[in-house]
Design an enzyme around this catalytic site. Sequence first.
Site, PDB file in Angstrom:
ATOM      1  N   LYS A  69      51.052  40.758  30.709  1.00 20.23           N
ATOM      2  CA  LYS A  69      50.488  41.589  29.642  1.00 20.23           C
ATOM      3  C   LYS A  69      49.514  40.838  28.732  1.00 20.23           C
ATOM      4  CE  LYS A  69      54.212  44.940  29.322  1.00 20.23           C
ATOM      5  NZ  LYS A  69      55.189  45.580  28.449  1.00 20.23           N
ATOM      6  N   ASP A 105      52.589  50.667  24.732  1.00 17.46           N
ATOM      7  CA  ASP A 105      54.014  50.409  24.434  1.00 17.46           C
ATOM      8  C   ASP A 105      54.369  50.799  22.999  1.00 17.46           C
ATOM      9  OD1 ASP A 105      54.903  49.449  26.870  1.00 17.46           O
ATOM     10  OD2 ASP A 105      54.427  47.355  26.426  1.00 17.46           O
TER      11      ASP A 105
HETATM   12  P1  NAP Z   1      58.301  38.484  27.003  1.00 20.85           P
HETATM   13  O1  NAP Z   1      56.935  38.552  26.424  1.00 20.85           O
HETATM   14  O2  NAP Z   1      58.568  37.560  28.130  1.00 20.85           O
HETATM   15  O3  NAP Z   1      59.309  38.142  25.779  1.00 20.85           O
HETATM   16  C1  NAP Z   1      60.681  37.998  26.009  1.00 20.85           C
HETATM   17  C2  NAP Z   1      61.399  37.628  24.697  1.00 20.85           C
HETATM   18  O4  NAP Z   1      62.786  37.544  25.017  1.00 20.85           O
HETATM   19  C3  NAP Z   1      60.991  36.289  24.115  1.00 20.85           C
HETATM   20  O5  NAP Z   1      61.038  36.354  22.719  1.00 20.85           O
HETATM   21  C4  NAP Z   1      62.061  35.342  24.641  1.00 20.85           C
HETATM   22  O6  NAP Z   1      62.389  34.287  23.749  1.00 20.85           O
HETATM   23  C5  NAP Z   1      63.274  36.248  24.681  1.00 20.85           C
HETATM   24  N1  NAP Z   1      64.222  35.797  25.700  1.00 20.85           N
HETATM   25  C6  NAP Z   1      64.025  35.757  27.044  1.00 20.85           C
HETATM   26  N2  NAP Z   1      65.122  35.247  27.655  1.00 20.85           N
HETATM   27  C7  NAP Z   1      66.005  34.963  26.675  1.00 20.85           C
HETATM   28  C8  NAP Z   1      67.317  34.389  26.660  1.00 20.85           C
HETATM   29  N3  NAP Z   1      67.936  34.036  27.785  1.00 20.85           N
HETATM   30  N4  NAP Z   1      67.942  34.230  25.458  1.00 20.85           N
HETATM   31  C9  NAP Z   1      67.315  34.600  24.290  1.00 20.85           C
HETATM   32  N5  NAP Z   1      66.074  35.118  24.248  1.00 20.85           N
HETATM   33  C10 NAP Z   1      65.423  35.302  25.423  1.00 20.85           C
HETATM   34  O7  NAP Z   1      58.769  39.927  27.548  1.00 20.85           O
HETATM   35  P2  NAP Z   1      58.373  41.353  26.940  1.00 20.85           P
HETATM   36  O8  NAP Z   1      57.150  41.861  27.580  1.00 20.85           O
HETATM   37  O9  NAP Z   1      58.410  41.231  25.461  1.00 20.85           O
HETATM   38  O10 NAP Z   1      59.577  42.287  27.476  1.00 20.85           O
HETATM   39  C11 NAP Z   1      60.873  42.112  26.979  1.00 20.85           C
HETATM   40  C12 NAP Z   1      61.821  43.224  27.447  1.00 20.85           C
HETATM   41  O11 NAP Z   1      61.384  44.489  26.959  1.00 20.85           O
HETATM   42  C13 NAP Z   1      61.947  43.359  28.950  1.00 20.85           C
HETATM   43  O12 NAP Z   1      63.311  43.564  29.274  1.00 20.85           O
HETATM   44  C14 NAP Z   1      61.140  44.601  29.263  1.00 20.85           C
HETATM   45  O13 NAP Z   1      61.609  45.283  30.413  1.00 20.85           O
HETATM   46  C15 NAP Z   1      61.401  45.436  28.015  1.00 20.85           C
HETATM   47  N6  NAP Z   1      60.325  46.416  27.787  1.00 20.85           N
HETATM   48  C16 NAP Z   1      60.643  47.739  27.900  1.00 20.85           C
HETATM   49  C17 NAP Z   1      59.665  48.681  27.726  1.00 20.85           C
HETATM   50  C18 NAP Z   1      60.005  50.153  27.837  1.00 20.85           C
HETATM   51  O14 NAP Z   1      59.086  50.956  27.994  1.00 20.85           O
HETATM   52  N7  NAP Z   1      61.251  50.542  27.745  1.00 20.85           N
HETATM   53  C19 NAP Z   1      58.350  48.307  27.430  1.00 20.85           C
HETATM   54  C20 NAP Z   1      58.063  46.941  27.299  1.00 20.85           C
HETATM   55  C21 NAP Z   1      59.064  46.007  27.499  1.00 20.85           C
HETATM   56  P3  NAP Z   1      61.564  32.885  23.675  1.00 20.85           P
HETATM   57  O15 NAP Z   1      60.385  33.161  22.797  1.00 20.85           O
HETATM   58  O16 NAP Z   1      62.544  31.972  23.092  1.00 20.85           O
HETATM   59  O17 NAP Z   1      61.182  32.570  25.095  1.00 20.85           O
END
Ligand code: NAP
Length: 287
Positions: A69, A105
């Site tokens: 993204k 989003d």
């Molecule tokens: P991202 O940019 O990779 O960010 C992930 C976040 O989660 C980061 O802050 C990361 O922390 C944290 N994280 C990852 N693994 C972790 C762990 N083991 N323990 C603690 N923190 C952890 O991903 P994203 O695009 O934001 O997406 C995140 C989630 O939202 C996904 O599950 C995605 O499917 C969901 N989502 C859903 C929708 C929907 O339409 N429903 C839309 C968008 C996203 P660090 O900074 O410490 O790495």
Amino acid sequence: MDGRKSVIGLLGKHIENSLSPFIHQHFIRYYSLNYCYHSFQINEDRLKKALLGAKALGIQGLNITIPFKEKAMEYMDLIDPSAKMIGAINTMARRDKKIYGYNTDWKGFIIPLVRERKIVLSQRKAVILGAGGAARAVIFALEKEGCTVISMINRNQQHALETKKNFEMHFSNCAIKIFSYNQKDIQRELNEADLLINTTPLGSWYVPNQSPLPKEIEFPSQVIVYDLIYYPDKTPLLKQAEIKGNQVINGREMLVYQAAESFYLWTGIQPEQEIIIHILKEMDKKR
Ligand code: NAP
């Protein structure tokens, strides 16, 4: 497939369980469009070629998902101002041989709260778990709705600081505070909050059976717990909150509403509530 069919699709790395093809195929059928929706699963090293290839091939639009993204922005000809502020795109749309980047989003996130549940966010306080791309879309939406305090809890403090700085440049009426996963801090912030939002993947199909919060955390009764994860529909966090009697929302409505916004950008058709409700019901059967 005939020569006049428009191609749209999904570009991501972990898309085996994505529900986007299911949603868009419903939209395409409902409006009898000559479109087809494909899934394109690629590794990081193929991103540039994939996007430039999509542009050269005349692909009408793509949903862009984890982990592309942010990086995908580099290959767009133009980026919508909201997506620029958020710092991530989840939709590419082709217009006049150019490719444009958008973020849908934030709208997908806010519609289930404000339009569907009539929740007023002005002067409210939210706690967000995570500081990544989804968290930035959530912060953007909450700030636009007038939230005044956002407490961001994240593993990597530097990442959280970058997210905070990004928004302080644009919105001055909302204070963003940063914390690590310290139980005392989380409990204190939650006690004063109206909304808890999980934007980490903990509890999703690819990090299953985990909650981002320790089981000792108490959920004050006023807190609405919103988990962006849509598969499974009940994450450990939502189960924890539901047992305590809190209102919970999973990521399914967000997924369908953000998809509806992408569909509108590609086709000019804003999907009606009737098809959105039908898709949500069909998704429930897929539990
Ligand atoms: P991202 O940019 O990779 O960010 C992930 C976040 O989660 C980061 O802050 C990361 O922390 C944290 N994280 C990852 N693994 C972790 C762990 N083991 N323990 C603690 N923190 C952890 O991903 P994203 O695009 O934001 O997406 C995140 C989630 O939202 C996904 O599950 C995605 O499917 C969901 N989502 C859903 C929708 C929907 O339409 N429903 C839309 C968008 C996203 P660090 O900074 O410490 O790495």
